[in-house]
Design an enzyme around this catalytic site. Structure first.
Site, PDB file in Angstrom:
ATOM      1  N   HIS A  29      69.262  33.717 107.980  1.00  0.00           N
ATOM      2  CA  HIS A  29      67.822  33.813 107.738  1.00  0.00           C
ATOM      3  C   HIS A  29      67.217  34.809 108.725  1.00  0.00           C
ATOM      4  CE1 HIS A  29      63.600  32.716 107.468  1.00  0.00           C
ATOM      5  NE2 HIS A  29      63.884  32.228 106.277  1.00  0.00           N
TER       6      HIS A  29
ATOM      7  N   GLU B 124      65.574  38.380 101.109  1.00  0.00           N
ATOM      8  CA  GLU B 124      64.256  38.049 101.646  1.00  0.00           C
ATOM      9  C   GLU B 124      63.750  39.215 102.494  1.00  0.00           C
ATOM     10  OE1 GLU B 124      63.520  33.528 101.900  1.00  0.00           O
ATOM     11  OE2 GLU B 124      64.570  34.133 103.697  1.00  0.00           O
TER      12      GLU B 124
END
Ligand SMILES: O=C[C@H](O)COP(=O)(O)O
Length: 246
Positions: A86, A156
């Protein structure tokens, strides 16, 4: 749905209750990633229809690694997935591509599914380096893992995470298609076809439908909007028929 470092016992009880009551289309895979300390609470109260992910895992077998959580422990409390790479792990905590690749390889070797995040920062996009950055991050996973069978790629763009500034459907589709092409050219056509590529970054109940229409967007990794159960259900149901992890 990814809670990041949000929630209390009380708020998570309410969210789980909303999710248990939600009508979720049957052909969408749904995964929830609570903070470690609430995984057991969620596992014990959430419908089995939804699987549990951790937000991180240690790079190898557990032992003397203070503060870390091992893959073995995650499996022990019922996790089926782990989110790795992430942007907050990369750019706030400082994890690099190779370390993340090793984590993915270890988690897969122990039978966890991996939600493998990648994405460019704003200055990288503005410098025309979006594909370079994403391909480099993807290659680090490819170099480390023996199989893509249990991997979902999450694209992302960092500039879209938690900012309210969602990528346009065209921007997201352009990168997703390029990632699929990279897999085709560097792994195999079969992996390129079968690997699900989900989008994350300011997805909400209003923008999900247009994003979901894009050919190479197979689902979503949802942060802020996942803290509202009914809105999350709307997002899940926007990807019906794509058999997607959300
Ligand atoms: O994992 C979730 C992503 O970081 C996206 O967060 P967001 O939906 O709040 O932008």
């Amino acid at each position: 749905m990814h809670f990041q470092t949000n929630g209390t016992k009380e708020s998570i009880t309410k969210l789980v209750s909303d999710l248990n009551d939600a009508k979720l289309e049957a052909d969408v895979d749904v995964v929830v990633a609570p903070p470690f300390v609430y995984i057991d609470q969620v596992k014990n109260s959430l419908t089995d229809r939804i699987e549990i992910a951790a937000q991180n895992s240690w790079v190898g077998k557990g032992g003397a690694f203070t503060g870390e959580i091992s893959v073995e422990q995650l499996k022990d409390i019922g996790c089926k997935w782990v989110v790795l790479g992430h942007s907050e792990r990369r750019h706030v905590i400082g994890e690099d591509d190779q370390f993340i690749g090793k984590k993915a390889a270890y988690a897969l070797s122990e039978g966890l599914g991996v939600i493998a995040c990648i994405g460019e920062q704003l200055q990288e996009r503005e410098a025309g380096k979006t594909f370079d950055v994403c391909f480099q991050q993807l290659k680090a996973y490819a170099d480390a893992i023996p199989s893509w069978d249990n991997v979902v790629i999450a694209y992302e763009p960092v500039w879209a995470i938690g900012t309210g500034k969602v990528a346009t459907p065209e921007q997201a589709q352009e990168v997703h298609a390029a990632l699929r092409d990279w897999l085709k050219n560097n792994v195999s056509a079969d992996v390129a076809t079968k690997t699900r590529i989900i989008y994350g970054g300011s997805v909400n109940g209003s923008n999900c439908a247009e994003l979901a229409k894009q050919e190479d967007i197979d689902g979503f990794l949802v942060g802020g909007a996942s803290l509202k159960g009914p809105e999350f259900a709307t997002i899940v149901n926007s990807v019906t028929s794509k058999k997607v992890a959300a």
